[in-house]
Design an enzyme around this catalytic site. Structure first.
Site, PDB file in Angstrom:
ATOM      1  N   GLY A 106     -20.731  -3.913  -8.739  1.00  5.95           N
ATOM      2  CA  GLY A 106     -21.093  -4.846  -7.697  1.00  5.95           C
ATOM      3  C   GLY A 106     -20.005  -5.842  -7.800  1.00  5.95           C
ATOM      4  O   GLY A 106     -19.520  -6.644  -6.672  1.00  5.95           O
ATOM      5  N   TRP A 158       5.766  -5.360  11.836  1.00 10.62           N
ATOM      6  CA  TRP A 158       5.594  -5.007  10.110  1.00 10.62           C
ATOM      7  C   TRP A 158       6.867  -5.314   9.516  1.00 10.62           C
ATOM      8  O   TRP A 158       7.209  -4.505   8.640  1.00 10.62           O
ATOM      9  CB  TRP A 158       5.027  -3.567   9.795  1.00 10.62           C
ATOM     10  CG  TRP A 158       3.768  -3.216  10.528  1.00 10.62           C
ATOM     11  CD1 TRP A 158       3.534  -2.422  11.514  1.00 10.62           C
ATOM     12  CD2 TRP A 158       2.647  -3.869  10.097  1.00 10.62           C
ATOM     13  NE1 TRP A 158       2.092  -2.713  11.827  1.00 10.62           N
ATOM     14  CE2 TRP A 158       1.477  -3.228  10.866  1.00 10.62           C
ATOM     15  CE3 TRP A 158       2.027  -4.696   9.067  1.00 10.62           C
ATOM     16  CZ2 TRP A 158       0.118  -3.486  10.764  1.00 10.62           C
ATOM     17  CZ3 TRP A 158       0.730  -5.090   8.845  1.00 10.62           C
ATOM     18  CH2 TRP A 158      -0.278  -4.440   9.802  1.00 10.62           C
ATOM     19  N   GLU A 161       6.807   3.124   3.770  1.00 13.98           N
ATOM     20  CA  GLU A 161       8.013   3.673   3.180  1.00 13.98           C
ATOM     21  C   GLU A 161       7.509   5.264   3.574  1.00 13.98           C
ATOM     22  O   GLU A 161       8.219   6.162   2.742  1.00 13.98           O
ATOM     23  CB  GLU A 161       8.070   3.658   1.705  1.00 13.98           C
ATOM     24  CG  GLU A 161       8.447   2.005   1.529  1.00 13.98           C
ATOM     25  CD  GLU A 161       9.809   1.602   1.888  1.00 13.98           C
ATOM     26  OE1 GLU A 161      10.595   2.434   2.397  1.00 13.98           O
ATOM     27  OE2 GLU A 161      10.076   0.471   1.960  1.00 13.98           O
ATOM     28  N   ALA A 183       4.251   7.475   5.543  1.00 16.04           N
ATOM     29  CA  ALA A 183       2.705   7.546   5.343  1.00 16.04           C
ATOM     30  C   ALA A 183       2.809   9.078   4.737  1.00 16.04           C
ATOM     31  O   ALA A 183       3.729   9.758   4.712  1.00 16.04           O
ATOM     32  CB  ALA A 183       2.236   7.709   6.691  1.00 16.04           C
TER      33      ALA A 183
END
Length: 547
Positions: free
Chosen positions: A505, A311, A528, A530
């Site tokens: 929709g 990440w 940064e 959870a």
């Protein structure tokens, strides 16, 4: 002074008093010997995190009460400000009494925390009773929505010409250079064009908090909030570009040697060097004590990095990596970690990682696409001898912790920008879209959503600004930063979700911008720190401060 300002101050005091009662009950469970017991804190996460959420809610009320007082003193507390305050206070007081949402299915209810009687006394206090009766009502929501439909918003003034100018400048830039292209870039899953990055550099985005002596703007975290918020209102990825430089700049500015500061800070401030943060690993997540990426000193004094990171944002395009790694394998936990400043060659689409000893693969993601995410592998990657941050081993974790306050405040600001983007799209659609011969905003459930979106935005924004002001005053604000990030991330997701609902929709169609905002908003409660980690940090921190 308007009576609702006085009522808000009384309500904020009552909320803080209630928090004190909750804190005492929770401390008796998780800190029975006047010191946090980690095992008990883990076992009783629901009440500890619930306490964190209750405290965060109360502090948001206090922050908006202070905002209202400033507005009143400046002659800016008009009808829209009063209505937003009443709706926000009415809703959050009701949550404190009935249950504060920690997620869509988890609530911090007074009975579960053993404070039902305290909640009843809180509800009976005169200011709270008034807000419960006349705060978040159908009439106040309808009146607020009517003003929003005319373009009104609660006062945004900071009482400082420089700060107000920064907001105006970056709002214009984000609207003209970011927002009009963001959805195209998102759908194409492409990087923000480098020419736009250069324009951001020219505006000073990458040096907001870097000292003027090193070529930065020398401004504080409040200015950083404004820049991040407005850029993220255009697209979260624009706001997040500055986060990399903010982290690197604070790491080097606070922990670097004089030579490292002189070399790197001017280049970061100008945008000549684009950095990336290389902290997370595949199996560690938030457990940084378990970092295993190894840095070994070589005979010539240089370093060799081996290991895997995950990440890593904007990794291919970056020129500088701040790498958290283990330099002392014999010392477990945080003490064996160091921070390296590792230079790399800026990659291209065809060859993202051209240097020897490093390779990476892109992680395809739902949103947050303008910088790209990577899994990186190091296999003998070389770092210069002077790449050890501060020139001292074993300081990496401490150096990183010093950046978290600023990073979390900035993440809160990014979340506020995303939440405003969701609101902007929802309001526009509700005014333009007609059903059953009238615009959507004419339907109370739609108008209610818009009114609550703005009321919660006000609460999250002022809590974030309060944390930034504390940081700028040199105060410790790890808890305040955590609270700001915790609430702002929830508000961003809620606003994005409500915006999609208002679109119906069409909100589920990729061609509509709100679909992108929903994807972008979801990451804010994860990176940064959870939400669960953040609540744990806030809850433990507050108990620790008391004891």
């Amino acid at each position: 002074m308007n009576e609702w300002i006085g009522l808000s101050e009384a309500a904020a005091l009552a909320a803080r008093s209630y928090v004190g009662a909750v804190q005492a009950k929770v401390a008796a469970v998780v800190a029975p010997a006047d010191k946090i017991d980690p095992a008990l804190a883990d076992r009783h996460q629901h009440i500890l995190h619930g306490f964190a959420w209750i405290a965060t809610t109360a502090e948001a009320l206090a922050a908006v009460s202070a905002w209202a007082r400033r507005c009143g003193e400046a002659g800016q507390f008009g009808t829209v400000e009063q209505l937003a305050l009443r709706v926000g206070f009415g809703e959050y007081c009701a949550q404190l009494i009935g249950g504060v949402p920690m997620s869509q299915s988890e609530f911090a209810r007074p009975a579960a925390l053993g404070v039902a009687d305290d909640a009843a006394r809180f509800a009976a206090s005169p200011a709270i009773a008034r807000f419960m009766a006349d705060g978040n009502t159908p009439d106040t929501r309808a009146a607020l929505a009517a003003l929003l439909a005319e373009g009104a918003v609660p006062d945004e003034g900071l009482g400082d010409d420089t700060m107000d100018m920064i907001r105006t400048q970056f709002r214009t830039f984000a609207r003209e250079r970011i927002a009009s292209h963001a959805h195209k870039w998102h759908l194409a899953d492409t990087l923000i064009p480098i020419e736009v990055v250069r324009e951001m550099a020219d505006l000073g985005v990458f040096g907001v908090c870097i000292a003027e002596q090193y070529g930065g703007l020398g401004l504080g975290k409040l200015a950083m909030c404004l820049v991040s918020e407005e850029l993220s209102r255009g697209w979260i990825c624009a706001g997040s570009l500055g986060t990399r430089s903010e982290i690197a700049g604070e790491l080097i500015g606070a922990g670097g040697t004089q030579a490292q500061k002189a070399h790197w800070l001017p280049r970061l401030a100008s945008g000549e060097v684009l950095p990336t943060a290389v902290f997370t690993e595949p199996d560690t997540g938030s457990d940084l004590a378990s970092v295993r990426t190894r840095a070994t000193r070589q005979a010539d004094g240089s370093w060799r990095i081996d290991g895997a990171k995950n990440w890593i944002t904007h990794a291919a395009r970056a020129d500088l990596m701040t790498v958290l790694c283990r330099t002392d394998p014999d010392t477990p936990g945080y003490a064996g970690l160091s921070m390296l400043l590792a230079t790399k060659t800026r990659g291209t689409d065809d060859v993202p990682f051209p240097d020897d000893g490093i390779d990476g693969s892109e992680i395809e993601v739902l949103g947050y696409r303008g910088m790209k995410e990577y899994a990186i592998g190091f296999d003998g990657f070389a770092v210069a001898e002077n790449g050890l941050l501060g020139g001292e081993e074993g300081q990496g974790f401490k150096q990183l912790m010093r950046t978290f306050e600023g990073a979390r405040i900035q993440t809160a600001a990014r979340a506020i920008g995303v939440a405003w983007n969701a609101y902007d799209l929802a309001l526009s659609y509700a005014l333009e879209r007609r059903q059953f011969a009238k615009p959507l905003i004419a339907f109370p459930r739609v108008a209610d959503k818009l009114a609550l979106m703005v009321a919660e935005l006000l609460l999250a924004r002022e809590l974030s600004y309060a944390a930034a002001r504390s940081k700028d005053q040199g105060k410790r604000c790890d808890i305040e930063a955590g609270m700001a990030k915790l609430l702002a991330a929830r508000v961003a997701w809620s606003n994005a979700d409500q915006a999609v609902q208002i679109h119906g929709g069409n909100g589920y169609a990729l061609e509509y911008e709100v679909s992108r905002v929903l994807c972008d908003a979801r990451i804010l409660n994860i990176f940064e720190g959870a939400g669960e980690i953040q609540a744990h940090v806030v809850g433990r921190g507050l108990i620790g401060r008391q004891n």
